[in-house]
Every structure is written in C-alpha cells, then in structure tokens.
Design an enzyme around this catalytic site. Structure first.
Site, PDB file in Angstrom:
ATOM      1  N   GLU A  30       0.863  -1.187   0.000  1.00  0.00           N
ATOM      2  CA  GLU A  30       0.000   0.000   0.000  1.00  0.00           C
ATOM      3  C   GLU A  30       0.895   1.231   0.000  1.00  0.00           C
ATOM      4  OE1 GLU A  30      -0.539  -2.308   2.515  1.00  0.00           O
ATOM      5  OE2 GLU A  30      -2.302  -3.261   1.642  1.00  0.00           O
ATOM      6  N   TYR A  40       7.729   2.334  -7.518  1.00  0.00           N
ATOM      7  CA  TYR A  40       7.063   1.039  -7.720  1.00  0.00           C
ATOM      8  C   TYR A  40       6.632   0.865  -9.184  1.00  0.00           C
ATOM      9  CZ  TYR A  40       6.851   1.419  -2.622  1.00  0.00           C
ATOM     10  OH  TYR A  40       7.177   1.590  -1.296  1.00  0.00           O
TER      11      TYR A  40
END
Ligand code: COA
Length: 160
Positions: free
Chosen positions: A116, A128
């Site tokens: 998350e 990411y």
C-alpha cells in the site's frame, strides 16, 4: 521490471544490504521518524522479528541509511515498510533495496509482492511503477492524516 539495468554502483559507494538486527532499532527509529508522517513505534518493528518476515538494512560503512520490512503470507509477500535516509535519497538506494527484497522473495517461492502507498506519495509510487508494479485497487481512508484519513493505492508485482 528493469532489473538488468545498472542503477547504483554499490561497490564504489561502499553500500551493502544485510538482514536487519534488533540492535539496529535505535538507528531505524531515527530514520522512521524522519521518513514517515505516522512512524511505526519500536514495538511494531520488534513484532516483525518472526520467521515469516524479512527485515533488511542498507548501510554505508557503519551507518544505517535505509531499511525494509516484508512479510510472507502463504505465497504472497507484502511490503510493510521501506525507508531511505533523507540525506541519501535520489541515489538509487530505495530501488536497490526494493530489488533486493524482491529477489529474495522470488528465491523464497513467493508468487507476488503487494504493498500500500499513500495516494500523495509520488516518490514511492513512481519507484514502484518503474519497477513494474501495477495499481490493483484503492483502500479508502487507509492511512491517518491529521484529523482526516488518506486513501492508499494497492500495488502488486507478479513474479510468475
Ligand atoms: C520512497 C523512497 C524509499 C525512495 O528511496 P530513494 O532512495 O530516494 O529512491 P531512488 O533514488 O532509488 O529512486 C528510485 C525512483 O523513485 C522515484 N523517485 C524517487 N524520489 C522521487 C521524487 N522526489 N519524486 C518523484 N519520484 C521520485 C523515481 O522514479 C526514481 O527513479 P529515477 O531516479 O530513475 O527517476 C524514499 O523516498 C523514502 O524513504 N521515503 C519516505 C518513506 C516512504 O515514503 N516509504 C514508502 C512507503 S510506501
């Protein structure tokens, strides 16, 4: 994933990644308070020294410059925390830590890594995405944000 591309000359910079130890926690807590608006208490780190967790330290010489915490649930790895010292950000250390923990998760037989990230955390989300993660969902109000709450993007990288 761009894992074949060079991103950090770790030998020249004298940086290495090794398992995090309980004795690192004073240095971890200093970085944790610098790195996160809602830092984990030390007790949360202590709870992670269990067989289904992987805790990593990045260090330059004797100095802790980053860390990461991953937990394994059946065949899924979950990145719970990653942080790099504000003094050495933007030098490829976060990417290197991430690639290290991914390589170990693959070797440990995990099928994917999920995480998350705050919707406002562009630096982490860009990292990411550039490593091949995709957004798989959103958790409304997942993070504390003063008196309010902030949504989390849920991201995943499949290994298989
Ligand atoms: C997220 C974090 C770990 C990145 O560590 P880092 O060592 O600075 O990252 P890197 O130097 O390896 O950068 C990797 C990529 O991240 C992205 N990135 C890093 N800093 C960025 C910034 N300020 N703005 C936008 N993108 C950024 C870029 O895509 C970068 O790739 P590039 O250099 O090729 O452009 C670091 O910013 C940090 O510790 N933040 C505080 C804690 C945190 O938010 N953790 C993540 C919780 S989900």
């Amino acid at each position: 994933m761009k894992s074949s591309q060079p991103f950090l000359d770790v030998h020249k910079q004298g940086i290495r990644v090794r398992p995090l130890a309980r004795t690192d926690l004073p240095a971890v807590m200093e970085l944790e308070y610098l790195g996160h608006s809602h830092p984990w208490p030390e007790s949360t780190f202590l709870d992670c020294f269990k067989p289904n967790y992987r805790l990593w330290a990045a260090e330059r010489g004797e100095e802790l410059i980053g860390y990461a915490v991953v937990t394994y649930m059946v065949d899924e790895a979950h990145l719970l925390n990653i942080c790099v010292s504000p003094h050495v950000r933007g030098q490829g250390i976060g990417r290197w830590l991430l690639r290290h923990l991914i390589a170990v998760a693959v070797a440990d037989g995990m099928d994917q890594l999920i995480l998350e990230v705050r919707v406002s955390n562009d630096a982490a989300a860009q990292l990411y995405l550039s490593e091949g993660f995709s957004e798989i969902g959103r958790r409304a109000g997942y993070y504390p944000d003063g008196a309010a709450r902030e949504d989390a993007l849920v991201m995943a990288l499949r290994f298989t």
